[in-house]
Design a protein around this motif. Sequence first.
Motif, PDB file in Angstrom:
ATOM      1  N   ILE A 302      15.726  83.401 -54.285  1.00  0.00           N
ATOM      2  CA  ILE A 302      15.474  84.641 -55.011  1.00  0.00           C
ATOM      3  C   ILE A 302      16.447  85.705 -54.522  1.00  0.00           C
ATOM      4  CG2 ILE A 302      13.751  86.348 -55.680  1.00  0.00           C
ATOM      5  CD1 ILE A 302      11.566  84.415 -54.907  1.00  0.00           C
ATOM      6  N   GLY A 303      17.229  86.271 -55.437  1.00  0.00           N
ATOM      7  CA  GLY A 303      18.190  87.298 -55.056  1.00  0.00           C
ATOM      8  C   GLY A 303      18.606  88.147 -56.239  1.00  0.00           C
ATOM      9  N   ASP A 304      19.246  89.266 -55.953  1.00  0.00           N
ATOM     10  CA  ASP A 304      19.578  90.229 -57.012  1.00  0.00           C
ATOM     11  C   ASP A 304      21.060  90.543 -57.118  1.00  0.00           C
ATOM     12  OD1 ASP A 304      19.628  91.772 -54.518  1.00  0.00           O
ATOM     13  OD2 ASP A 304      19.799  93.518 -55.840  1.00  0.00           O
ATOM     14  N   ASP A 305      21.885  90.081 -56.177  1.00  0.00           N
ATOM     15  CA  ASP A 305      23.261  90.554 -56.071  1.00  0.00           C
ATOM     16  C   ASP A 305      24.257  89.512 -56.559  1.00  0.00           C
ATOM     17  OD1 ASP A 305      25.810  91.215 -53.960  1.00  0.00           O
ATOM     18  OD2 ASP A 305      24.802  92.928 -54.885  1.00  0.00           O
ATOM     19  N   ARG A 306      25.493  89.960 -56.784  1.00  0.00           N
ATOM     20  CA  ARG A 306      26.550  89.027 -57.179  1.00  0.00           C
ATOM     21  C   ARG A 306      26.736  87.934 -56.137  1.00  0.00           C
ATOM     22  NH1 ARG A 306      31.741  91.761 -60.088  1.00  0.00           N
ATOM     23  NH2 ARG A 306      30.649  92.971 -61.696  1.00  0.00           N
ATOM     24  N   THR A 307      26.598  88.282 -54.870  1.00  0.00           N
ATOM     25  CA  THR A 307      26.801  87.286 -53.812  1.00  0.00           C
ATOM     26  C   THR A 307      25.739  86.193 -53.853  1.00  0.00           C
ATOM     27  OG1 THR A 307      25.573  88.678 -52.244  1.00  0.00           O
ATOM     28  CG2 THR A 307      27.964  88.927 -52.302  1.00  0.00           C
ATOM     29  N   ASP A 308      24.580  86.484 -54.442  1.00  0.00           N
ATOM     30  CA  ASP A 308      23.541  85.462 -54.573  1.00  0.00           C
ATOM     31  C   ASP A 308      23.905  84.423 -55.626  1.00  0.00           C
ATOM     32  OD1 ASP A 308      21.690  86.630 -52.668  1.00  0.00           O
ATOM     33  OD2 ASP A 308      21.391  88.218 -54.142  1.00  0.00           O
ATOM     34  N   GLU A 309      24.848  84.769 -56.505  1.00  0.00           N
ATOM     35  CA  GLU A 309      25.270  83.812 -57.528  1.00  0.00           C
ATOM     36  C   GLU A 309      25.879  82.560 -56.912  1.00  0.00           C
ATOM     37  OE1 GLU A 309      24.798  83.755 -60.807  1.00  0.00           O
ATOM     38  OE2 GLU A 309      23.640  85.613 -60.676  1.00  0.00           O
TER      39      GLU A 309
END
Length: 370
Positions: A302-309
């Motif tokens: 679960i994440g919200d940022d571009r780096t989590d992609e």
Amino acid sequence: MTNQKASLPKSKSRIGVAFTVARIGGFMANISKKKLFKRTENGGNGGGGLGRGRAIASSVDLMRASSPTRLNSPISVSQSPWIFQLPSALNMFDQITTASKGKQIVMFLDYDGTLSPIVEDPDRAFMTNEMRAAVKNIATCFPTAIVTGRRRDKVYEFVRLGELFYAGSHGMDIQGPTKGYNNKYKKGNEAVLFQPASELLPMIEEVHKTLSEITKSINGAKVENNKFCISVHFRCVDEKRWGALAEQVKSVVNQYPKLIMSLGRKVLEIRPAIKWDKGKALEFLLESLGFTNSSDVLPVYIGDDRTDEDAFKVLQSKGLGFGILVSKFPKETCASYSLQEPSEVEEFLCRLVNWKRSMGALLSKPTLSD
């Protein structure tokens, strides 16, 4: 701590590069550091990079797009057809739990924007007591890791739970649980560390000092030392000054071939130009836990940022588990489901805990044959 080396069979890993790491949960890897470092003109891994030759206007456009707000994004998730392409993890909860039959769920959680709200001052990104309880409970049910761009010790101050794995600096600084798990992720009296770019620490500290000094002229800019990464926050900077800030930061980073700059949510990220990101950290942790067989595990990230992609892409490419994007507005993503804000993340974690406990209660009930 003494690093140890071993060869990892190709059939056991899709981490295609190698490095020297400390032993963690019995898993080791040995890879050439020459292949670990890779600097690219578009900012390296993870997308969102800012190349050297791009004009200031292009940089500002990218910075503006990095964190949509209600003011410039008139269509929210609930009003958009996007919600049908990336349905709510709460609405699809039964489908997620059904997919976990016969598998071990492993939880991966970003911090900022996922467990805590995005705030103007990154030093005040506190999670609520209710969220902390939810994370503590989820860790009693499933192996759980916080994977964040923050420095590891800083996010530990925010979370204050010893039952978790902590992967700071986008996975470049990993610590095993300090309690629980029968202490198998400890070496001696210390939790085991994984730091593939430790040799660059003096350089990163030097760049942090330089950036802190040259950005003083831009009101609202905040330079955060995340140990193996540097974050230059521009959330509180007047948009008219974004271009100047980007140019200042790039002028420094361009002097260090072993560093790259990429873009996050109202933040410029400077980190080692190595082939390592949150996706690689996810793979490393899964293998550290012994889940080399995809039929045995269901990772949920679960994440919200571009780096989590980077982590979402790993799960998508392997057909393994689920990525859940936290966003109120439509975004291009490799996630499978969505949640709109940290309060929904908390609700999802609580429901998962209740489901796990109810399943345990059912299994423990005596049958007529007993």
